[in-house]
Design a protein around this motif. Structure first.
Motif, short mmCIF file in Angstrom:
data_model
loop_
_atom_site.label_atom_id
_atom_site.label_comp_id
_atom_site.label_asym_id
_atom_site.label_seq_id
_atom_site.Cartn_x
_atom_site.Cartn_y
_atom_site.Cartn_z
N THR A 97 10.28 -16.46 -13.14
CA THR A 97 11.07 -16.95 -11.97
C THR A 97 9.78 -16.29 -11.17
O THR A 97 9.74 -15.46 -10.82
CB THR A 97 12.40 -16.20 -11.56
N SER A 140 10.78 -20.63 -3.86
CA SER A 140 10.88 -19.84 -5.25
C SER A 140 10.65 -20.89 -6.66
O SER A 140 11.09 -22.17 -6.24
CB SER A 140 12.58 -18.90 -5.17
N ASP A 142 12.86 -25.48 -11.93
CA ASP A 142 13.34 -25.01 -10.07
C ASP A 142 11.56 -24.98 -9.00
O ASP A 142 11.50 -24.13 -9.62
CB ASP A 142 14.69 -23.73 -9.85
N ASN A 197 11.78 -24.40 -5.02
CA ASN A 197 13.65 -23.48 -4.15
C ASN A 197 13.26 -23.68 -2.98
O ASN A 197 11.98 -22.47 -2.97
CB ASN A 197 14.38 -22.63 -4.68
N GLY A 215 15.45 -23.15 0.25
CA GLY A 215 17.28 -23.37 0.55
C GLY A 215 17.47 -24.21 -0.43
O GLY A 215 18.27 -24.55 -0.90
N ASP A 216 16.20 -25.26 -0.21
CA ASP A 216 16.80 -26.70 -0.76
C ASP A 216 16.21 -27.32 -2.28
O ASP A 216 15.20 -26.35 -2.32
CB ASP A 216 15.84 -27.54 -0.18
N HIS A 217 17.09 -26.93 -3.13
CA HIS A 217 16.68 -27.07 -4.98
C HIS A 217 16.26 -28.36 -4.97
O HIS A 217 17.33 -28.65 -4.44
CB HIS A 217 17.68 -26.68 -5.81
N ASP A 273 20.83 -25.49 -16.50
CA ASP A 273 20.74 -23.83 -15.89
C ASP A 273 20.63 -23.94 -17.41
O ASP A 273 20.46 -22.22 -16.77
CB ASP A 273 22.07 -23.78 -14.55
N GLY A 301 19.44 -32.99 -2.30
CA GLY A 301 20.83 -32.27 -1.85
C GLY A 301 22.39 -32.86 -2.73
O GLY A 301 23.39 -31.88 -2.54
N SER A 340 17.70 -33.06 4.33
CA SER A 340 17.03 -32.23 4.53
C SER A 340 15.95 -31.92 5.24
O SER A 340 15.55 -33.25 5.62
CB SER A 340 16.45 -32.40 2.76
N THR A 353 13.38 -30.77 4.42
CA THR A 353 12.09 -30.53 3.66
C THR A 353 11.22 -31.28 3.63
O THR A 353 11.73 -32.75 2.76
CB THR A 353 11.89 -29.83 2.06
#
Ligand code: NAD
Length: 684
Positions: A369, A376, A388, A390, A393-395, A401, A534, A615, A617
């Motif tokens: 990571t 991130s 991932d 991110n 805050g939006d994945h 996982d 989301g 979103s 983004t």
């Protein structure tokens, strides 16, 4: 069953260099290390250097059960035993920890060896077992021979002394069986010439050169020289500094020596040193030369316990093992400086962390990571995949996982690198240089995404992680062997991610190695499924495609007809709102005349943009490649995900290019050439 050399403490400074030499000399290696004074990154980088994976177990050598399991899983033919705590000063403060770790650990290891009928061991001892050789009042033991009586002066040295005696006793108990090499090292220095691995001391370094290196990069103010009134040419004490690569080679020589003994056992000690002493100022000058400037220092009083001269007499090792140190302090200083400048904080890179990803704790597939401001990104070794993204805050990518779920049959290539040849190859065969290659059929009559075991199913080596000017550079490697999925030639692939605080750039690089064939075919891309909503589906996402010509396909076979035509439901840069009624799985054409195998030199063109009303983004894809597949994920049906849960934008070469005379040069990689491409995701 192949035979392995078990290296305890193989993630450490000397251990990691020795693993490289072992593999270079044709040995197979298993590493056991509890990482108490090291980082798994060292092993990841060793794998990168030797181009193969190395089984690694995070095991404390004092744990009988776990250690035994390693011996059950691998046929071990000999052990090189580095695992120990090694700080002299610390050992005077916590002697019991030192005895427990070093002595109890070795006793436990020997019990497991005995239980498994493994009788060869090379042990890391130290020149500290000799103690102060000036105690005899004359220089009869300078340079120091193996016969010099032992008298260590601190708990660390005592642990080595005790272990040598234990080994001697174990050998005596079954002297026909046990083969024990005790190697007494003098002062190991330097780093691997690649600059990828080296000494990474935690806290304040105890040794001269690691300390000097930290002065040179500004982590410490100045070097303290303890006493300049010794009887040497410049008044500073004399030590025997040995390049860590020479030292590593000494272990191969000792191991080979043990394995050449046909009858009977052996217990024997060898000094590993150069036989040439250097003063503190000699080393200081050599390192200043490597750095290119004089480094600040201060002469202070003598340090308790220091003596004038500790130089090895390495004649026994030279003669019996046929080994000799070849590199001088100048080379060691150059290599150390290369390692230090490339890795100013050793294996630590700020903002980077990693963990094992599959439930069995296998280190071959870790999740890495990278946190860079609002962005991130997590990547994994399997498929060098994106797990991932991110942003603020939006994945925005579909992912499981845990590593295990990526093995599901229903996994629709989530986030992964696709290769050796992404997309379809018609009829699962092609002709190259007059030879026909038959590939596995894994989609109707065709080969899709590299065949049965494509790049998505492999654990890539590495990564090598660096941070330059606030950009993470993360490099994975995969050697795809000749004949796998019936593709010709060994191909070395590099996947390089550049991660700043608002973009991810992916660079692919590949070339033929090992001269098995003159050419192969290749087309690499990333198969991430993006979702800005989301929500469970991408419905209501507004997308714009910059190009509206596409590669026409036969409705039944999904194979290109050879025509490039305007798409009737796409107009360049006009917004399209995704919904249940929209379906796309087409290859859009950016450059119809492309014929380059390396597109990295071309302009990075914006090809795609997406936003979603819920979103904040905006997502943009750019590439140097001639096409991109746009797929709205209608076929997705896997654990936790439904149809249209993500859309794919996969820049790459023309679909089935090898069967079209005009487009074939894009995918034919010839010996000596480099395949290259760039994909970039921008977030705002
Ligand atoms: P290092 O600390 O870099 O490597 C030792 C490795 O052993 C580390 O990776 C550590 O995590 C591991 N380890 C320690 N205790 C363990 C345990 N209980 N179970 C599993 N792993 C364990 O040190 P190094 O400089 O590479 O030294 C290697 C060996 O050489 C040591 O035995 C050391 O005493 C000996 N030695 C080193 C020097 C030197 O100056 N570096 C000189 C003489 C001898």
């Amino acid at each position: 069953m192949s035979e392995y050399i078990l290296v305890t403490g193989g993630a450490g400074y000397i251990g990691s260099h020795t693993v490289i030499e072992l593999i270079n000399n044709g040995h197979k290696v298993v590493v056991v290390d509890n990482l108490v004074n090291s980082s798994y990154e060292a092993i990841a980088r060793v794998e990168f250097i030797v181009k193969q994976s190395i089984p690694f177990f995070n095991v404390d050598i004092r744990d009988y059960e776990k250690l035994s399991k390693v011996f059950k899983a691998y046929k071990i033919k000999g052990v090189i035993h580095f695992a120990a705590l090694k700080a002299v000063g610390e050992s005077t403060k916590i002697p019991l920890d030192y005895y427990d770790n070093n002595v109890t650990g070795t006793v436990n290891l020997l019990k497991v060896l005995k239980e498994n009928d493994v009788n060869s061991i090379v042990f890391s001892s130290s020149a500290t077992v000799y103690g102060d050789v000036t105690r005899f009042g004359d220089d009869r033991y300078i340079p120091i021979p193996e016969e010099c009586p032992m008298d260590p002066t601190n708990p660390y040295g005592n642990t080595k002394f005790v272990i040598e005696n234990i080994l001697k006793d174990v050998h005596s108990s079954e002297s026909e069986k046990w083969k024990v090499a005790v190697l007494r090292y003098f002062n190991p220095i330097g780093a691997h010439p690649s600059g990828l691995i080296g000494e990474d001391p935690s806290g304040i370094p105890n040794n001269l050169l690691p300390y000097l290196a930290q002065v040179a990069i500004g982590r410490r103010e100045k070097l303290s020289i303890f006493g300049s009134d010794y009887k040497s040419h410049d008044g500073t004490p004399i030590r025997d500094y040995i390049h860590v690569v020479d030292l590593a080679k000494g272990h191969i020589a000792a191991l080979d020596y043990l394995h050449k003994i046909n009858e009977g056992g052996l217990y024997r000690e060898w000094n590993l040193g150069t036989g040439k002493g250097s003063t503190v100022f000699d080393v200081y000058n050599a390192f200043s030369k490597a750095v290119g400037k004089k480094l600040p220092y201060e002469v202070v009083g003598r340090r308790a316990g220091d003596v004038l001269d500790l130089t090895a007499n390495p004649a026994r090792a030279n003669k019996e093992l046929g080994w000799k140190a070849e590199l001088g302090i100048e080379q060691a200083c150059e290599d150390l400086w290369k390692w230090t400048t490339a890795n100013p904080h050793g294996f630590n890179v700020e903002g980077y962390s990693s963990k094992t990803f599959e439930s069995d704790g296998n280190y071959g597939n870790r999740l890495q990571t990278f946190v860079n401001g609002e962005l991130s990104v997590s990547l994994a070794n399997r498929g060098a995949l994106i797990q991932d993204i991110n942003f603020d805050g939006d994945h925005i990518v579909n992912a499981y996982d845990n590593g295990d779920d990526y093995l599901l049959k229903s996994n629709p290539f989530f986030g992964t690198t696709v290769g050796r040849v992404a997309n379809r190859i018609a009829n699962a065969e092609f002709e190259l240089n007059g030879k026909t290659y038959h590939l596995p059929k894994n989609e109707n009559n065709n080969t899709l995404h590299g065949g049965l075991v494509g790049y998505d199913k492999e654990n890539f080596l590495g990564p090598i992680v660096k941070k330059e000017k606030d950009v993470f550079i993360v490099e994975y490697k995969l050697i795809d062997p000749d004949g796998k999925n019936n593709f010709p030639g060994d191909v070395e692939n590099i996947v390089r991610y550049y991660i700043d605080n608002k973009s991810i750039k992916i660079e692919y690089e590949a070339q033929l190695i090992n001269d098995k064939v003159d050419a192969t075919i290749i087309n690499i891309t990333n198969h991430s499924y993006f979702n800005l909503s989301g929500d469970a589906t991408t419905d209501d996402t507004v997308v714009k495609l910059s190009y509206d010509n596409y590669l026409e396909v036969d409705a039944k076979t999904l194979l290109p007809t050879g025509n490039v035509v305007k798409h009737d439901r796409v107009d360049a840069n006009k917004p399209i709102t995704l919904s249940e009624a929209t379906f796309y799985d087409y290859c859009f054409v950016i450059d119809n005349d492309a014929d380059a195998i390396d597109t990295r030199k071309f302009e990075l063109k914006k090809v795609f943009e997406a936003t979603h009303p819920r979103s904040h983004t905006k997502f943009v894809v750019s590439t140097t490649e001639p096409t991109y597949q746009f797929y709205t994920g209608v076929g997705v049906d896997t654990k936790g995900f439904v149809a249209r849960s993500g859309f794919c934008v996969e820049p790459g070469r023309f679909v089935d290019a090898i069967h079209n005379e005009k487009w074939a040069p894009q995918v034919i990689l010839k010996k000596g050439e480099v395949y290259g491409s760039i994909i970039q995701y921008d977030l705002s």
